[in-house]
Design a protein around this motif. Structure first.
Motif, PDB file in Angstrom:
ATOM      1  N   CYS A 219      33.902  45.670  52.550  1.00  0.00           N
ATOM      2  CA  CYS A 219      34.054  44.875  51.326  1.00  0.00           C
ATOM      3  C   CYS A 219      33.934  43.382  51.625  1.00  0.00           C
ATOM      4  O   CYS A 219      33.248  42.645  50.899  1.00  0.00           O
ATOM      5  N   PHE A 220      34.585  42.925  52.701  1.00  0.00           N
ATOM      6  CA  PHE A 220      34.473  41.517  53.074  1.00  0.00           C
ATOM      7  C   PHE A 220      33.046  41.155  53.480  1.00  0.00           C
ATOM      8  O   PHE A 220      32.541  40.092  53.127  1.00  0.00           O
ATOM      9  N   ALA A 221      32.406  42.025  54.227  1.00  0.00           N
ATOM     10  CA  ALA A 221      31.029  41.771  54.655  1.00  0.00           C
ATOM     11  C   ALA A 221      30.081  41.740  53.449  1.00  0.00           C
ATOM     12  O   ALA A 221      29.158  40.922  53.402  1.00  0.00           O
ATOM     13  N   THR A 222      30.299  42.612  52.482  1.00  0.00           N
ATOM     14  CA  THR A 222      29.471  42.622  51.280  1.00  0.00           C
ATOM     15  C   THR A 222      29.669  41.339  50.482  1.00  0.00           C
ATOM     16  O   THR A 222      28.705  40.738  49.991  1.00  0.00           O
ATOM     17  N   TRP A 223      30.919  40.893  50.383  1.00  0.00           N
ATOM     18  CA  TRP A 223      31.207  39.638  49.691  1.00  0.00           C
ATOM     19  C   TRP A 223      30.490  38.480  50.393  1.00  0.00           C
ATOM     20  O   TRP A 223      29.864  37.638  49.740  1.00  0.00           O
ATOM     21  N   TYR A 224      30.563  38.448  51.722  1.00  0.00           N
ATOM     22  CA  TYR A 224      29.885  37.417  52.501  1.00  0.00           C
ATOM     23  C   TYR A 224      28.372  37.471  52.262  1.00  0.00           C
ATOM     24  O   TYR A 224      27.736  36.433  52.051  1.00  0.00           O
ATOM     25  N   TYR A 225      27.814  38.660  52.277  1.00  0.00           N
ATOM     26  CA  TYR A 225      26.376  38.820  52.060  1.00  0.00           C
ATOM     27  C   TYR A 225      25.966  38.269  50.694  1.00  0.00           C
ATOM     28  O   TYR A 225      24.973  37.553  50.578  1.00  0.00           O
ATOM     29  N   PHE A 226      26.724  38.583  49.650  1.00  0.00           N
ATOM     30  CA  PHE A 226      26.374  38.096  48.319  1.00  0.00           C
ATOM     31  C   PHE A 226      26.497  36.576  48.225  1.00  0.00           C
ATOM     32  O   PHE A 226      25.702  35.920  47.548  1.00  0.00           O
ATOM     33  N   GLU A 227      27.493  36.007  48.899  1.00  0.00           N
ATOM     34  CA  GLU A 227      27.632  34.545  48.920  1.00  0.00           C
ATOM     35  C   GLU A 227      26.412  33.901  49.599  1.00  0.00           C
ATOM     36  O   GLU A 227      25.852  32.930  49.101  1.00  0.00           O
ATOM     37  N   VAL A 228      26.030  34.431  50.737  1.00  0.00           N
ATOM     38  CA  VAL A 228      24.890  33.879  51.465  1.00  0.00           C
ATOM     39  C   VAL A 228      23.597  34.102  50.674  1.00  0.00           C
ATOM     40  O   VAL A 228      22.744  33.219  50.614  1.00  0.00           O
ATOM     41  N   HIS A 229      23.456  35.257  50.062  1.00  0.00           N
ATOM     42  CA  HIS A 229      22.265  35.547  49.265  1.00  0.00           C
ATOM     43  C   HIS A 229      22.132  34.547  48.112  1.00  0.00           C
ATOM     44  O   HIS A 229      21.022  34.067  47.816  1.00  0.00           O
ATOM     45  N   GLU A 230      23.232  34.228  47.472  1.00  0.00           N
ATOM     46  CA  GLU A 230      23.210  33.250  46.390  1.00  0.00           C
ATOM     47  C   GLU A 230      22.802  31.873  46.923  1.00  0.00           C
ATOM     48  O   GLU A 230      22.020  31.158  46.291  1.00  0.00           O
ATOM     49  N   ARG A 231      23.321  31.502  48.098  1.00  0.00           N
ATOM     50  CA  ARG A 231      22.962  30.228  48.707  1.00  0.00           C
ATOM     51  C   ARG A 231      21.477  30.197  49.081  1.00  0.00           C
ATOM     52  O   ARG A 231      20.804  29.176  48.894  1.00  0.00           O
ATOM     53  N   VAL A 232      20.960  31.310  49.595  1.00  0.00           N
ATOM     54  CA  VAL A 232      19.538  31.389  49.950  1.00  0.00           C
ATOM     55  C   VAL A 232      18.685  31.191  48.698  1.00  0.00           C
ATOM     56  O   VAL A 232      17.696  30.449  48.728  1.00  0.00           O
ATOM     57  N   SER A 233      19.055  31.823  47.616  1.00  0.00           N
ATOM     58  CA  SER A 233      18.297  31.679  46.364  1.00  0.00           C
ATOM     59  C   SER A 233      18.315  30.238  45.874  1.00  0.00           C
ATOM     60  O   SER A 233      17.280  29.698  45.459  1.00  0.00           O
ATOM     61  N   HIS A 234      19.475  29.607  45.936  1.00  0.00           N
ATOM     62  CA  HIS A 234      19.605  28.221  45.490  1.00  0.00           C
ATOM     63  C   HIS A 234      18.783  27.291  46.384  1.00  0.00           C
ATOM     64  O   HIS A 234      18.059  26.416  45.885  1.00  0.00           O
ATOM     65  N   LEU A 235      18.870  27.486  47.686  1.00  0.00           N
ATOM     66  CA  LEU A 235      18.109  26.656  48.619  1.00  0.00           C
ATOM     67  C   LEU A 235      16.609  26.866  48.445  1.00  0.00           C
ATOM     68  O   LEU A 235      15.833  25.909  48.559  1.00  0.00           O
ATOM     69  N   TYR A 236      16.197  28.099  48.176  1.00  0.00           N
ATOM     70  CA  TYR A 236      14.778  28.363  47.979  1.00  0.00           C
ATOM     71  C   TYR A 236      14.238  27.580  46.785  1.00  0.00           C
ATOM     72  O   TYR A 236      13.128  27.032  46.843  1.00  0.00           O
ATOM     73  N   VAL A 237      15.005  27.517  45.720  1.00  0.00           N
ATOM     74  CA  VAL A 237      14.562  26.762  44.545  1.00  0.00           C
ATOM     75  C   VAL A 237      14.380  25.292  44.914  1.00  0.00           C
ATOM     76  O   VAL A 237      13.364  24.674  44.580  1.00  0.00           O
ATOM     77  N   ASN A 238      15.364  24.724  45.636  1.00  0.00           N
ATOM     78  CA  ASN A 238      15.254  23.322  46.049  1.00  0.00           C
ATOM     79  C   ASN A 238      14.047  23.097  46.960  1.00  0.00           C
ATOM     80  O   ASN A 238      13.301  22.136  46.784  1.00  0.00           O
ATOM     81  N   VAL A 239      13.872  23.972  47.936  1.00  0.00           N
ATOM     82  CA  VAL A 239      12.748  23.838  48.870  1.00  0.00           C
ATOM     83  C   VAL A 239      11.430  23.997  48.131  1.00  0.00           C
ATOM     84  O   VAL A 239      10.476  23.254  48.377  1.00  0.00           O
ATOM     85  N   HIS A 240      11.359  24.942  47.213  1.00  0.00           N
ATOM     86  CA  HIS A 240      10.126  25.179  46.458  1.00  0.00           C
ATOM     87  C   HIS A 240       9.759  23.953  45.615  1.00  0.00           C
ATOM     88  O   HIS A 240       8.589  23.567  45.546  1.00  0.00           O
TER      89      HIS A 240
END
Length: 151
Positions: free
Chosen positions: A85-106
């Motif tokens: 459960c903790f690892a899944t929460w961490y994964y979703f947090e990082v995934h959200e950050r990756v999506s946000h960073l991708y928009v900025n980089v794009h």
């Protein structure tokens, strides 16, 4: 075209960047802003991949531990479930950050490409300044500055 060392003040510290074949400091700043965000995005993507691997391994452990340890397997699986459960929460947090960073980089990538196509230098005759810059970035940073998606 002026080529030189670019200095940028950050929190009372001077950060020196290597020489870039760009006609202006503003163009160099745009590239370095893009490059810093690009590096941050790549690191976040790596963290996302590691998180995905950890979640997968923990999920498999939850399934297979009770088979291999029938006496205490359910208790261990419950502990691993909490870790899952903790690892899944961490994964979703990082995934959200990756999506946000991708928009900025794009957005920065699109802006940089636009500058390369229409306003890179002030030469009135045909020149190869933009193409030289693209080749420089590809050779030194391994980033393709063409229309299309980032990798």
């Amino acid at each position: 075209m002026s080529v030189g060392i670019l200095c940028q003040h950050v929190l009372n510290k001077t950060v020196r960047h290597a020489e870039l074949p760009v006609p202006s400091v503003r163009m160099a700043l745009l590239f370095y802003e893009f490059f810093d965000r690009y590096k941050e995005w790549k690191i976040a993507k790596r963290q996302e991949s590691i998180g995905k691997l950890i979640v997968s391994c923990l999920g498999l452990c939850i399934l297979f531990i009770p088979w291999f340890l029938p006496d205490i397997g359910l208790k261990i699986s419950f502990v691993v479930l909490i870790l899952f459960c903790f690892a899944t929460w961490y994964y979703f947090e990082v995934h959200e950050r990756v999506s946000h960073l991708y928009v900025n980089v794009h957005i920065l990538h699109h802006h940089l490409i636009g500058k390369l196509e229409v306003g890179f230098c002030d030469h009135e005759e045909p020149c190869h300044c933009a193409e030289n810059f693209r080749c420089y970035v590809l050779e030194n940073y391994n980033i393709i500055l063409d229309k299309g998606s980032l990798r």
